[in-house]
Write an enzyme that holds these catalytic residues in place. Structure first.
Site, mmCIF file in Angstrom:
data_model
loop_
_atom_site.group_PDB
_atom_site.id
_atom_site.type_symbol
_atom_site.label_atom_id
_atom_site.label_comp_id
_atom_site.label_asym_id
_atom_site.label_seq_id
_atom_site.Cartn_x
_atom_site.Cartn_y
_atom_site.Cartn_z
ATOM 1 N N TYR A 1 0.823 -1.206 0.000
ATOM 2 C CA TYR A 1 0.000 0.000 0.000
ATOM 3 C C TYR A 1 0.852 1.249 0.000
ATOM 4 C CZ TYR A 1 0.910 0.943 4.983
ATOM 5 O OH TYR A 1 1.500 1.248 6.187
ATOM 6 N N ARG B 1 8.099 4.112 -4.672
ATOM 7 C CA ARG B 1 8.239 3.142 -3.577
ATOM 8 C C ARG B 1 7.251 1.990 -3.777
ATOM 9 N NH1 ARG B 1 7.626 5.258 2.457
ATOM 10 N NH2 ARG B 1 5.465 5.436 1.752
ATOM 11 N N ARG C 1 -7.452 -20.646 -1.317
ATOM 12 C CA ARG C 1 -6.414 -20.407 -0.313
ATOM 13 C C ARG C 1 -5.279 -21.429 -0.415
ATOM 14 N NH1 ARG C 1 -4.775 -21.448 4.881
ATOM 15 N NH2 ARG C 1 -3.928 -19.637 5.975
ATOM 16 N N LYS D 1 6.510 -1.924 1.979
ATOM 17 C CA LYS D 1 5.320 -1.346 2.613
ATOM 18 C C LYS D 1 4.140 -2.300 2.436
ATOM 19 C CE LYS D 1 3.169 3.219 3.108
ATOM 20 N NZ LYS D 1 3.180 3.257 4.560
HETATM 21 N N1 PMP Z 1 7.822 4.129 9.058
HETATM 22 C C1 PMP Z 1 6.711 3.386 9.129
HETATM 23 C C2 PMP Z 1 6.768 2.115 9.877
HETATM 24 C C3 PMP Z 1 5.525 3.812 8.525
HETATM 25 O O1 PMP Z 1 4.417 3.064 8.595
HETATM 26 C C4 PMP Z 1 5.497 5.064 7.859
HETATM 27 C C5 PMP Z 1 4.227 5.590 7.229
HETATM 28 N N2 PMP Z 1 3.774 4.807 6.227
HETATM 29 C C6 PMP Z 1 6.684 5.807 7.793
HETATM 30 C C7 PMP Z 1 7.828 5.316 8.403
HETATM 31 C C8 PMP Z 1 6.722 7.132 7.091
HETATM 32 O O2 PMP Z 1 6.728 6.995 5.700
HETATM 33 P P1 PMP Z 1 6.131 8.117 4.754
HETATM 34 O O3 PMP Z 1 6.884 9.377 5.072
HETATM 35 O O4 PMP Z 1 6.421 7.624 3.400
HETATM 36 O O5 PMP Z 1 4.682 8.217 5.067
#
Ligand code: PMP
Length: 283
Positions: free
Chosen positions: A32, A51, A99, A146
């Site tokens: 995400y 990203r 699944r 992410k």
């Molecule tokens: N670290 C973590 C664990 C996060 O979840 C986030 C937010 N998604 C960030 C850092 C900050 O990333 P960004 O500046 O891209 O939102």
């Protein structure tokens, strides 16, 4: 009612559905991004999509459409929801299949997007700062991806809530890794900004990159390394960054006041610079 985007269609929220067999739902097999919207425009969105591309490639999920098609869809969604300030959430899962842990033979990845209106620029925490507690970081070892596997941050945020504070800083091998959903920083008494170096142990924040570049332009000294809680307790200032909160001052860590319990000057300056950058480049 809000409009959501689900697999090629803009639909009303109450018709926005994905399969029970979606692997994002069953396995957290999805990635995400959260992009912020100010003045109806997306902040640093190209960096978020870059990203996203990397997260997808690390998990070998083929996007259901060229990523270059996404900005037009995001803008359409923002327009349909008349969103002026808030966030746009975007998720791509590996899609649905019976699944089975291994990848499906013929995956059909699913893209969903929705918006959430909320104040970004003018929030009370900017003036008061936030309090955080520290917790053991027990996330998996690929925090650079992410993914929607967010159980550790969910429990960390709830532990913070239960403790009556805004957030938690996660600690591993004696040093702070990330906040539950942000990057964590201290400013030492000699004015050096310290934040964890990039690697698989933290998420490479999009806001982090922009804020560090702005700090460098300001002539501030930056050290990208792990810092201990004792360093944090003794710091002149502390703050966090994320797409949805920009730069937020931290004024208390584990019940100990940092920066005399008020937002520090370097933190405030970086927030102003970031807002100026965001407003100037939002698209
Ligand atoms: N670290 C973590 C664990 C996060 O979840 C986030 C937010 N998604 C960030 C850092 C900050 O990333 P960004 O500046 O891209 O939102």
């Amino acid at each position: 009612m809000r409009t959501f985007y689900v697999s090629g269609a803009f639909v009303p929220e109450d018709q926005a559905q994905v399969s029970v067999l979606d692997r994002g739902f069953l396995f957290g097999d999805a990635v995400y991004e959260v992009s912020t919207v100010i003045g109806g425009k997306l902040v640093d969105n190209a960096a978020h999509l870059a990203r996203l591309e990397r997260s997808l490639s690390e998990l070998r999920i083929a996007p259901p459409l060229p990523l270059s098609d996404i900005p037009a869809l995001q803008k359409e969604l923002i327009a349909r929801n008349n969103l002026k300030e808030g966030v746009l959430y975007l998720q791509i899962s590996r899609g649905s299949a019976d699944r089975d842990f291994g990848f499906p033979a013929d995956p059909k990845p699913v893209l969903v997007m929705f918006t959430q209106a909320r104040p970004v620029l003018d929030v009370p925490a900017v003036k008061t700062g936030i309090s955080v507690i520290s917790l053991e970081d027990w996330r998996w070892k690929r925090r650079d991806i992410k993914s929607v596997n967010l159980l550790a941050p969910v429990l960390a945020k709830q532990a913070a809530k239960d403790a009556g504070v805004a957030d938690a800083w996660m600690v591993e091998d004696g040093v702070v890794t990330d906040g539950s959903s942000n990057n964590a920083y201290i400013v030492t008494v000699d004015g050096t900004i310290v934040t964890r170096n990039l690697g698989n142990h933290i998420l490479a924040g999009i806001t982090r990159k922009a804020v560090l570049a702005l700090a460098e332009e300001e002539g501030l000294t930056i050290e990208e390394r792990g810092f201990t809680l004792d360093e944090a307790y003794a710091a002149a200032e502390a703050f966090v960054t994320s797409a949805s909160t920009f730069v937020l001052p931290v004024v208390e860590i584990d019940g100990k006041a940092v920066s005399q319990g008020v937002p520090g000057p370097i933190t405030q300056k970086l927030r102003q610079h970031y807002i100026a950058f965001a407003e100037a480049t939002a698209d």
